[in-house]
Design a protein around this motif. Structure first.
Motif, PDB file in Angstrom:
ATOM      1  N   SER A 152      -0.812  -9.757  -8.810  1.00  0.00           N
ATOM      2  CA  SER A 152      -0.339  -8.601  -8.038  1.00  0.00           C
ATOM      3  C   SER A 152      -0.695  -8.772  -6.560  1.00  0.00           C
ATOM      4  O   SER A 152      -0.001  -8.244  -5.695  1.00  0.00           O
ATOM      5  CB  SER A 152      -0.895  -7.281  -8.589  1.00  0.00           C
ATOM      6  OG  SER A 152      -2.277  -7.151  -8.357  1.00  0.00           O
ATOM      7  N   SER A 166      -5.014  -3.693 -14.282  1.00  0.00           N
ATOM      8  CA  SER A 166      -6.075  -3.327 -13.325  1.00  0.00           C
ATOM      9  C   SER A 166      -5.959  -1.849 -12.977  1.00  0.00           C
ATOM     10  O   SER A 166      -6.957  -1.132 -12.878  1.00  0.00           O
ATOM     11  CB  SER A 166      -5.935  -4.130 -12.039  1.00  0.00           C
ATOM     12  OG  SER A 166      -5.973  -5.495 -12.306  1.00  0.00           O
ATOM     13  N   SER A 213      -5.355  -4.944  -3.998  1.00  0.00           N
ATOM     14  CA  SER A 213      -5.950  -6.252  -3.715  1.00  0.00           C
ATOM     15  C   SER A 213      -5.041  -7.105  -2.825  1.00  0.00           C
ATOM     16  O   SER A 213      -5.503  -8.020  -2.155  1.00  0.00           O
ATOM     17  CB  SER A 213      -6.236  -6.996  -5.024  1.00  0.00           C
ATOM     18  OG  SER A 213      -5.053  -7.105  -5.800  1.00  0.00           O
TER      19      SER A 213
HETATM   20 CO    CO Z   1      -3.937  -7.251  -9.701  1.00  0.00          CO
END
Ligand code: CO
Ligand code: ADP
Ligand code: DP6
Length: 330
Positions: free
Chosen positions: A105, A191, A139
């Motif tokens: 991601s 996540s 992130s």
């Molecule tokens: Co991620």
């Protein structure tokens, strides 16, 4: 109205784990990462007047459902910023396992943000691009930069001061990371879902948040001083604290497999035998091992000999966003 961008994943040494605002993706703590040369995403975005909706191709497969929705919702932000109502063809290639705890991601949304904002004609500074990218995946805002980057959580309710800043460039320090592949399967708890459950239900979350500021200060100093023991010790401890919060959640969960534990113990045994190496683990079972170039052989051999290890991929520090020509998109 076309652009191609390449972005690398990053490994968090101080983890982002918790949101204070889910819609804007505003975190509950600062985080700090190293961008990795070995794992990346290339994404081509073409805006076209005649499209009725966005399309998304990932590794050659047409994507619908949740993964498509995340892309098209992100493109809505880009359209809003540019004040242009136009759909796009998005084609992306992940040179990283998708949704397996290797931070796809991060590279995925950093590449999408860079390519789409360029294709639509926005001219964003690195901070502006990081702030936009954050809203695709938290992130990912750190992957705009090469080397070490810190995501400053910010204080404002609108998120205007929540973006990543460079701490030290790619060539500052030849720190290496071995990614130990135990399972490249998609994780059961994303996540996003994992940190939400933790924030809402884990009594350990409070302790996690309290421990961050001193760790951030100390690890930044360690990075600037190229103090491997200091950086490794803080990163390993921070990782263990983050994963401990999931055990306190309701219902409890863990990203670890039994082989995850075997790798952690082997790294600690390496250290006991005099070879400095430390581990960290994102939201998934796979372990990343920090080491210095002079110990590459021993570290690699040890990791490959552990039962349950499918592969070991070695990486050094990576660069920030780059833009590619049409012939470079493979
Ligand atoms: Co991620
Ligand atoms: P990871 O550990 O891989 O970052 P996450 O659960 O954080 O796992 O995120 C995985 C999700 O990120 C995917 O299910 C998909 O929605 C999104 N993603 C991954 N790669 C890409 C890409 N190249 N382009 C757009 N979205 C992506
Ligand atoms: C454990 O950035 O993938 O890897 O913002 O919901 O997309 P969303 O989550 P994501 O979370 C990453 C969590 C982590 C730690 C880190 O990378 O800092």
């Amino acid at each position: 109205m076309k652009a191609i961008a390449k972005a690398h994943t990053n490994i968090a040494l101080i983890k982002y784990w918790g949101k204070r605002n889910e819609a804007l993706i505003l975190p509950t703590n600062n985080s700090l990462s190293l961008t990795l040369d070995g794992f990346y995403t290339s994404t081509r975005v073409v805006f076209k007047e005649d499209l009725q909706k966005d399309t998304f191709l990932l590794n050659g497969t047409r994507i619908e459902g949740e993964q498509y929705n995340r892309v098209t919702q992100f493109l809505d932000l880009v359209r809003n910023l540019a004040q242009k109502n136009i759909y796009a063809e998005v084609e992306s290639i992940n040179a990283v396992p998708t949704a397996a705890g290797f931070a796809s991601s991060a590279s995925g949304f950093a590449a999408l943000a860079a390519a789409s904002s360029k294709a639509i004609g926005l001219e964003l500074s690195d901070s502006e691009l990081s702030r936009l990218t954050r809203q695709g995946s938290g992130s990912a805002c750190r992957s705009i930069f090469g080397g070490f980057a810190e995501w400053q959580q910010g204080e404002k309710a609108d998120g205007s001061d929540s973006y990543a800043v460079p701490i030290a460039p790619q060539n500052h320090w030849d720190l290496r990371v071995a990614a130990v592949v135990l399972s490249a399967k998609m994780k059961k708890v994303s996540s996003r879902a994992g940190m939400k459950r933790t924030v809402e239900t884990s009594p350990f979350f409070k302790g996690w948040i309290e421990s961050i500021p001193s760790e951030i200060d100390a690890i930044k100093q360690g990075i600037l001083d190229r103090d491997f023991e200091k950086v490794g010790e803080i990163a390993e401890a921070n990782c263990l604290k983050m994963h401990a919060t999931t055990l306190g959640a309701n219902p409890p969960f863990t990203y670890w497999l039994d082989s995850t534990m075997s790798v952690m113990q082997s790294v600690q045994a390496l250290r006991a035998s005099g070879i400095p190496a430390y581990f960290t683990i994102d939201a998934g079972p796979n372990v990343k091992v920090l080491y210095l170039p002079e110990h590459e052989e021993e570290v690699q051999q040890t990791l490959r000999s552990i039962p349950g290890v499918d592969d070991v991929k070695l990486s050094c520090a990576g660069q920030g966003i780059t833009y590619l020509g049409d012939d470079e998109f493979v």
